[in-house]
Scaffold this motif. Structure first.
Motif, PDB file in Angstrom:
ATOM      1  N   LEU A 115       7.769 -10.313 -10.831  1.00  0.00           N
ATOM      2  CA  LEU A 115       7.663  -9.266  -9.818  1.00  0.00           C
ATOM      3  C   LEU A 115       8.735  -8.216 -10.090  1.00  0.00           C
ATOM      4  O   LEU A 115       9.773  -8.169  -9.436  1.00  0.00           O
ATOM      5  CB  LEU A 115       7.808  -9.865  -8.421  1.00  0.00           C
ATOM      6  CG  LEU A 115       7.475  -8.908  -7.258  1.00  0.00           C
ATOM      7  CD1 LEU A 115       6.047  -8.396  -7.372  1.00  0.00           C
ATOM      8  CD2 LEU A 115       7.681  -9.596  -5.923  1.00  0.00           C
ATOM      9  N   THR A 116       8.473  -7.352 -11.056  1.00  0.00           N
ATOM     10  CA  THR A 116       9.425  -6.322 -11.453  1.00  0.00           C
ATOM     11  C   THR A 116       9.284  -5.095 -10.558  1.00  0.00           C
ATOM     12  O   THR A 116       8.303  -4.941  -9.815  1.00  0.00           O
ATOM     13  CB  THR A 116       9.189  -5.907 -12.907  1.00  0.00           C
ATOM     14  OG1 THR A 116       7.875  -5.302 -13.007  1.00  0.00           O
ATOM     15  CG2 THR A 116       9.253  -7.115 -13.839  1.00  0.00           C
ATOM     16  N   ARG A 120       6.076  -1.035  -7.720  1.00  0.00           N
ATOM     17  CA  ARG A 120       5.771   0.390  -7.540  1.00  0.00           C
ATOM     18  C   ARG A 120       4.288   0.683  -7.781  1.00  0.00           C
ATOM     19  O   ARG A 120       3.650   1.399  -7.002  1.00  0.00           O
ATOM     20  CB  ARG A 120       6.634   1.239  -8.483  1.00  0.00           C
ATOM     21  CG  ARG A 120       6.431   2.739  -8.293  1.00  0.00           C
ATOM     22  CD  ARG A 120       7.388   3.569  -9.134  1.00  0.00           C
ATOM     23  NE  ARG A 120       7.178   4.998  -8.901  1.00  0.00           N
ATOM     24  CZ  ARG A 120       7.706   5.676  -7.892  1.00  0.00           C
ATOM     25  NH1 ARG A 120       8.468   5.056  -7.016  1.00  0.00           N
ATOM     26  NH2 ARG A 120       7.475   6.966  -7.756  1.00  0.00           N
ATOM     27  N   ASN A 121       3.733   0.107  -8.847  1.00  0.00           N
ATOM     28  CA  ASN A 121       2.318   0.341  -9.147  1.00  0.00           C
ATOM     29  C   ASN A 121       1.426  -0.136  -8.007  1.00  0.00           C
ATOM     30  O   ASN A 121       0.448   0.532  -7.634  1.00  0.00           O
ATOM     31  CB  ASN A 121       1.929  -0.377 -10.441  1.00  0.00           C
ATOM     32  CG  ASN A 121       2.537   0.253 -11.675  1.00  0.00           C
ATOM     33  OD1 ASN A 121       3.035   1.380 -11.625  1.00  0.00           O
ATOM     34  ND2 ASN A 121       2.516  -0.457 -12.782  1.00  0.00           N
ATOM     35  N   ALA A 122       1.756  -1.295  -7.457  1.00  0.00           N
ATOM     36  CA  ALA A 122       0.925  -1.877  -6.401  1.00  0.00           C
ATOM     37  C   ALA A 122       1.016  -1.077  -5.107  1.00  0.00           C
ATOM     38  O   ALA A 122      -0.008  -0.820  -4.446  1.00  0.00           O
ATOM     39  CB  ALA A 122       1.320  -3.325  -6.164  1.00  0.00           C
ATOM     40  N   LEU A 161      -1.115   2.800  -1.126  1.00  0.00           N
ATOM     41  CA  LEU A 161      -0.975   4.030  -0.354  1.00  0.00           C
ATOM     42  C   LEU A 161      -2.124   4.994  -0.657  1.00  0.00           C
ATOM     43  O   LEU A 161      -2.663   5.648   0.249  1.00  0.00           O
ATOM     44  CB  LEU A 161       0.368   4.696  -0.663  1.00  0.00           C
ATOM     45  CG  LEU A 161       1.609   4.001  -0.092  1.00  0.00           C
ATOM     46  CD1 LEU A 161       2.875   4.551  -0.742  1.00  0.00           C
ATOM     47  CD2 LEU A 161       1.674   4.147   1.427  1.00  0.00           C
ATOM     48  N   ALA A 162      -2.508   5.065  -1.923  1.00  0.00           N
ATOM     49  CA  ALA A 162      -3.614   5.945  -2.306  1.00  0.00           C
ATOM     50  C   ALA A 162      -4.928   5.459  -1.705  1.00  0.00           C
ATOM     51  O   ALA A 162      -5.793   6.260  -1.323  1.00  0.00           O
ATOM     52  CB  ALA A 162      -3.722   6.005  -3.833  1.00  0.00           C
ATOM     53  N   GLU A 163      -5.088   4.145  -1.618  1.00  0.00           N
ATOM     54  CA  GLU A 163      -6.285   3.573  -1.005  1.00  0.00           C
ATOM     55  C   GLU A 163      -6.334   3.880   0.486  1.00  0.00           C
ATOM     56  O   GLU A 163      -7.398   4.191   1.044  1.00  0.00           O
ATOM     57  CB  GLU A 163      -6.287   2.063  -1.218  1.00  0.00           C
ATOM     58  CG  GLU A 163      -7.423   1.317  -0.538  1.00  0.00           C
ATOM     59  CD  GLU A 163      -7.275  -0.185  -0.676  1.00  0.00           C
ATOM     60  OE1 GLU A 163      -8.183  -0.815  -1.256  1.00  0.00           O
ATOM     61  OE2 GLU A 163      -6.248  -0.730  -0.207  1.00  0.00           O
ATOM     62  N   ASP A 164      -5.185   3.809   1.158  1.00  0.00           N
ATOM     63  CA  ASP A 164      -5.123   3.964   2.608  1.00  0.00           C
ATOM     64  C   ASP A 164      -5.181   5.432   3.042  1.00  0.00           C
ATOM     65  O   ASP A 164      -5.723   5.740   4.105  1.00  0.00           O
ATOM     66  CB  ASP A 164      -3.838   3.318   3.128  1.00  0.00           C
ATOM     67  CG  ASP A 164      -3.962   2.861   4.571  1.00  0.00           C
ATOM     68  OD1 ASP A 164      -5.087   2.558   5.014  1.00  0.00           O
ATOM     69  OD2 ASP A 164      -2.917   2.776   5.256  1.00  0.00           O
ATOM     70  N   ALA A 165      -4.602   6.321   2.247  1.00  0.00           N
ATOM     71  CA  ALA A 165      -4.575   7.746   2.618  1.00  0.00           C
ATOM     72  C   ALA A 165      -4.886   8.597   1.391  1.00  0.00           C
ATOM     73  O   ALA A 165      -4.028   9.334   0.902  1.00  0.00           O
ATOM     74  CB  ALA A 165      -3.212   8.107   3.196  1.00  0.00           C
ATOM     75  N   ALA A 184       9.953  -0.569  -0.945  1.00  0.00           N
ATOM     76  CA  ALA A 184       9.280   0.236  -1.979  1.00  0.00           C
ATOM     77  C   ALA A 184       8.098   1.006  -1.418  1.00  0.00           C
ATOM     78  O   ALA A 184       7.796   2.119  -1.880  1.00  0.00           O
ATOM     79  CB  ALA A 184       8.828  -0.670  -3.115  1.00  0.00           C
ATOM     80  N   ALA A 185       7.411   0.442  -0.434  1.00  0.00           N
ATOM     81  CA  ALA A 185       6.269   1.139   0.154  1.00  0.00           C
ATOM     82  C   ALA A 185       6.708   2.437   0.821  1.00  0.00           C
ATOM     83  O   ALA A 185       6.042   3.472   0.707  1.00  0.00           O
ATOM     84  CB  ALA A 185       5.560   0.225   1.160  1.00  0.00           C
ATOM     85  N   PHE A 186       7.835   2.397   1.527  1.00  0.00           N
ATOM     86  CA  PHE A 186       8.346   3.609   2.159  1.00  0.00           C
ATOM     87  C   PHE A 186       8.903   4.581   1.122  1.00  0.00           C
ATOM     88  O   PHE A 186       8.707   5.800   1.226  1.00  0.00           O
ATOM     89  CB  PHE A 186       9.411   3.254   3.196  1.00  0.00           C
ATOM     90  CG  PHE A 186       8.861   2.602   4.421  1.00  0.00           C
ATOM     91  CD1 PHE A 186       8.182   3.348   5.375  1.00  0.00           C
ATOM     92  CD2 PHE A 186       8.997   1.233   4.618  1.00  0.00           C
ATOM     93  CE1 PHE A 186       7.660   2.748   6.515  1.00  0.00           C
ATOM     94  CE2 PHE A 186       8.486   0.624   5.752  1.00  0.00           C
ATOM     95  CZ  PHE A 186       7.802   1.374   6.691  1.00  0.00           C
ATOM     96  N   ALA A 187       9.588   4.051   0.108  1.00  0.00           N
ATOM     97  CA  ALA A 187      10.157   4.919  -0.928  1.00  0.00           C
ATOM     98  C   ALA A 187       9.066   5.643  -1.703  1.00  0.00           C
ATOM     99  O   ALA A 187       9.229   6.803  -2.103  1.00  0.00           O
ATOM    100  CB  ALA A 187      11.020   4.092  -1.877  1.00  0.00           C
ATOM    101  N   ALA A 188       7.937   4.957  -1.931  1.00  0.00           N
ATOM    102  CA  ALA A 188       6.837   5.588  -2.655  1.00  0.00           C
ATOM    103  C   ALA A 188       6.200   6.702  -1.826  1.00  0.00           C
ATOM    104  O   ALA A 188       5.713   7.693  -2.373  1.00  0.00           O
ATOM    105  CB  ALA A 188       5.784   4.538  -3.021  1.00  0.00           C
TER     106      ALA A 188
END
Length: 294
Positions: free
Chosen positions: A2-3, A8-10, A15-19, A56-60
């Motif tokens: 889990l790097t 980041r990719n996930a 995020l792209a899927e949701d919005a 990471a979700a918020f940072a992305a």
């Protein structure tokens, strides 16, 4: 496994899927300049997993969002406990909220279930006739490949947070001869011990070879071939004990098949080294976490 790049990719894909075209609710209701603060709060007790993924979700979504964890992965939490604080533009906090929670809730659910199975193993030592395993100080709980496609690294990491161990990550990591392989070989007139020796000639000396058996009479063949691990698949408790005796420490013994919290102590008491549990990832319930605004 889990790097940072995997995370980041996930989260970017989520995020792209949701919005895919922005968050129209936030964009039409929340002033662009609004700043806010919220807390990740536990609605029930559990074991934490996914602190870095949550951040990471918020940072992305917006690198200026500040995430302050109040707990580390692998630590237990109680209902009502604040697990992290997030601060930043309200629009972006709300847009990323569900993705951050989805990852963390599922990972914490896996860690919590794994911890329960690890605790069940500890109960085995109190049972009459308990036998310690040959390979380890205590029987290990491990996961399987029955994971959510695309999320295996997250789910296997969560198992470790719960005190469990990982089985092979994927098909490229180790040789595992299962019942369908054995049946296909038998049709070609190749017995199990011969197949294992043939495999050994083709792989590197560090490659682990595991063999699944569903009958006691297959164990001598697996030993003769030089299997590193022998999986006893759906064995009764009595046959599991006999299998452990037959193997006698010459290979790691793994027990598998319909493992439940109620059954695990009795299986562990037979002296197996490893118990694999597919339910850790394929039947887990997400832990209830929420984002409460300050």
């Amino acid at each position: 496994m889990l790097t940072r790049q995997v995370i980041r990719n996930a989260v970017e894909a989520a995020l792209a899927e949701d919005a895919p075209n922005g968050d129209i609710t936030c964009e039409t209701t929340i002033p662009a300049q609004a700043q806010g603060e919220a807390r990740l709060t536990a609605r029930e007790q559990g074991v934490m997993s996914g602190v870095d993924v949550f951040a990471a979700a918020f940072a992305a979504q917006n690198p200026t969002i500040e995430v302050t964890p109040h707990i580390a992965d692998g630590e237990r939490f109680e209902s009502g406990q604040a697990l992290a604080t997030v601060r930043g533009p309200v629009r972006d906090l709300l847009t990323a909220e569900r993705v951050a929670l989805n990852f963390t809730q599922r990972m914490s659910g896996i860690a919590t279930m794994t911890s329960a199975f690890v605790g069940a193993v500890a109960q085995a030592e109190q049972l009459p006739g308990y036998r310690a395993p040959y390979a380890y100080a205590r029987t290990r709980i491990v996961d399987t490949r029955k994971t959510t496609p695309g999320l295996r690294a997250f789910e296997k990491y969560a198992v470790v947070c719960g005190g469990g161990h990982n089985h092979r990550y994927g098909l490229s990591d180790a040789v595992m001869v299962k019942d369908n392989h054995v049946a296909a070989l038998a049709e070609q007139g190749i017995d199990l011990s011969g197949a294992i020796r043939h495999i050994r000639e083709q792989v590197g000396h560090t490659t682990h070879i595991e063999v699944e058996v569903d009958r006691l009479d297959q164990i001598p063949q697996a030993l003769a071939g030089g299997a590193d691990t022998i999986m006893l698949d759906n064995f009764s408790l009595d046959d599991t004990r006999r299998g452990v005796d037959l193997i006698g420490g010459r290979a790691i013994v793994e027990a598998s098949g319909t493992m439940t919290l109620e059954r695990v102590p009795s299986v562990a008491a037979t002296g197996v080294d490893v118990i694999s549990v597919g339910a850790l990832t394929h039947s887990v319930r997400s832990i209830d976490l929420g984002l409460d605004w300050a």
